[in-house]
Design an enzyme around this catalytic site. Structure first.
Site, PDB file in Angstrom:
ATOM      1  N   ASP A 315       0.849  -1.203   0.000  1.00  0.00           N
ATOM      2  CA  ASP A 315       0.000   0.000   0.000  1.00  0.00           C
ATOM      3  C   ASP A 315       0.884   1.252   0.000  1.00  0.00           C
ATOM      4  OD1 ASP A 315      -2.180   1.647  -0.057  1.00  0.00           O
ATOM      5  OD2 ASP A 315      -2.953   1.113   1.922  1.00  0.00           O
ATOM      6  N   GLY A 334      -1.324   7.565   4.894  1.00  0.00           N
ATOM      7  CA  GLY A 334      -0.528   6.791   3.946  1.00  0.00           C
ATOM      8  C   GLY A 334       0.960   6.957   4.146  1.00  0.00           C
TER       9      GLY A 334
HETATM   10 ZN   LIG Z   1      -7.105   1.143   0.692  1.00  0.00          ZN
HETATM   11 ZN   LIG Z   2      -4.156   1.789  -1.095  1.00  0.00          ZN
END
Ligand SMILES: [Zn+2]
Ligand SMILES: [Zn+2]
Length: 435
Positions: A315, A334
């Protein structure tokens, strides 16, 4: 015999076949031309090859190239965060030879032109790039994309990653369409009503810090619904970044019931917990799904051990320093992950005795490739030479300056890891070499 590249003294591990043996590999025209048993190539024969074509892998493991099926490349739209080329450089530095990129770009990858644009940028890049198309137009959750057109353009899966397809009827139809093309549907499992406003896990820690939390049940409910729909439509569901006890349990149950469901875990979810946020207040600890509790972390590891969780995916989500340089609840969620993934998997999973090295490698190459229907490269004569060479015992410290990604948003900077990528080879070409 003439080779473009000769890898000597390596320990060859092919997780798909479960073998582990010493040997030398001759590479020619992008393919594994010849594999020699130890001693077959004498020092005298080796000395006849040009020095620059010899790679000594003594003490290192040679394995099929790693595959990451969950990467955000940010191009088109946010080239200041990452480009296809910089993302691929980062991937190569992490030992990856193939990656799948998520469609939450601007514009979204919901049409043939954008798929073609991204794949054309990847043509000469340091990693193979496969596009994941959006489930819904502009990822708005309202109307299905032209999935047939996207398949023609070469997508390998569909996902609205970043958002859950909140409308269950729309998700049902997406699964039905995807089934016609044997395409996996990747769910970012998070009920948006339950998760609304949360900036971290809803737990003792969020209460203590006075920050709004996302409850674990927002993931659990979302996973259960999509597994039910996958069962109903007999189609393939892949659960992205599972992070909770309940999510893992739901997938385990779904698999036991015969539903075609697969799942991935991200390295940060099997390494970190939300306890760290109070300690550090580092905006690089803000991820989505959020870091959870120790019980959740243990459940992820348990799921990796018993096969409920099929693979590890990063990710990789680059954000600039300016974006992350704010208060915790305003930072975009993130972190980058391509360059620390193998090190974290070796340190946290293999080093602590949870997974064997071949099992861990299967979760980073053969399994993810299989889920996405990619040709999984084998350590065999005649196969494409996509190889990762790493030293499982070498320790290193994660340095911000060394990241190849355009962004440095990692909570693992200055962390000591075991397992160091030495060389990455894609299609017979060296795409990364450690200095
Ligand atoms: Zn996601
Ligand atoms: Zn993602």
């Amino acid at each position: 015999m003439k080779f473009d590249l000769l890898i000597i003294n390596g320990k060859l591990i092919d997780p798909a076949f479960g073998f582990s043996k010493k040997g030398d590999i001759g590479i020619k025209d992008g393919k594994i031309e010849k594999i020699y048993a130890p001693g077959k190539l004498t020092p005298k024969v080796i000395s006849t090859f040009p020095k620059e074509s010899i790679l000594d892998a003594n003490g290192a493991v040679v394995t099929p190239g790693l595959v990451d099926i969950h990467v955000h490349l940010r191009e088109p739209g946010r080239e200041d965060e990452e480009t296809v080329v910089s993302g691929c450089e980062s991937a190569a530095a992490g030992g990856f030879t193939s990656l799948c990129c998520m469609p939450n770009t601007q514009p979204a990858i919901d049409n043939q032109e954008t798929v073609k644009f991204v794949t054309s940028l990847a043509e000469n890049a340091d990693c193979r790039v496969y596009c994941i198309g959006a489930i819904t137009k502009n990822r708005e959750g309202k109307e299905l994309s032209e999935i047939g057109d996207l398949v023609k353009a070469g997508i390998v899966a569909i996902s609205d990653d970043g958002d859950y397809v909140q409308n269950p009827d729309l998700m049902r139809r997406a699964l039905e369409y995807a089934r016609m093309f044997d395409l996996p549907v990747i769910t970012h499992a998070e009920d948006e009503f339950l998760a609304a406003g949360g900036v971290m896990n809803e737990s003792f820690q969020s209460t203590k810090l006075g920050m709004p939390g996302t409850p674990a049940v927002a993931e659990e409910i979302a996973v259960i619904r999509d597994i039910k729909l996958a069962g109903l439509t007999d189609s393939r569901l892949h659960v992205a970044h599972v992070s909770t006890v309940g999510g893992v349990e739901a997938i385990r149950r779904g698999k036991a019931e015969g539903v075609k469901v697969t799942a991935e875990a991200a390295p940060h979810h099997f390494t970190l917990t939300d306890d760290l946020i109070a300690e550090r207040f580092d905006t690089n600890l803000r991820v989505n799904p959020p870091l959870r509790t120790e019980a959740d972390r243990q459940a992820i590891i348990e799921g990796l051990i018993d096969g409920t969780i099929d693979c590890i995916a990063t990710d990789h989500a680059p954000h600039t320093e300016e974006e992350k340089d704010t208060v915790f609840d305003e930072a975009p969620p993130g972190i980058i992950g391509l360059e620390t993934s193998l090190g974290l998997a070796i340190t946290e999973l293999v080093g602590k005795g949870y997974l064997s090295l071949p099992d861990m490698l299967a979760k980073m190459s053969a399994n993810p490739a299989h889920i996405m229907g990619l040709t999984s490269n084998k350590l065999q004569e005649g196969e494409i030479a996509d190889l990762t060479i790493f030293n499982p015992d070498a320790a290193w410290i994660v340095k911000e300056k060394k990241f190849k990604s355009k962004c440095k948003n990692s909570p693992f900077v200055e962390r000591k890891l075991k397992g160091k990528i030495l060389v990455t080879i894609m299609n017979g070409r060296v795409t990364f070499r450690a200095k």
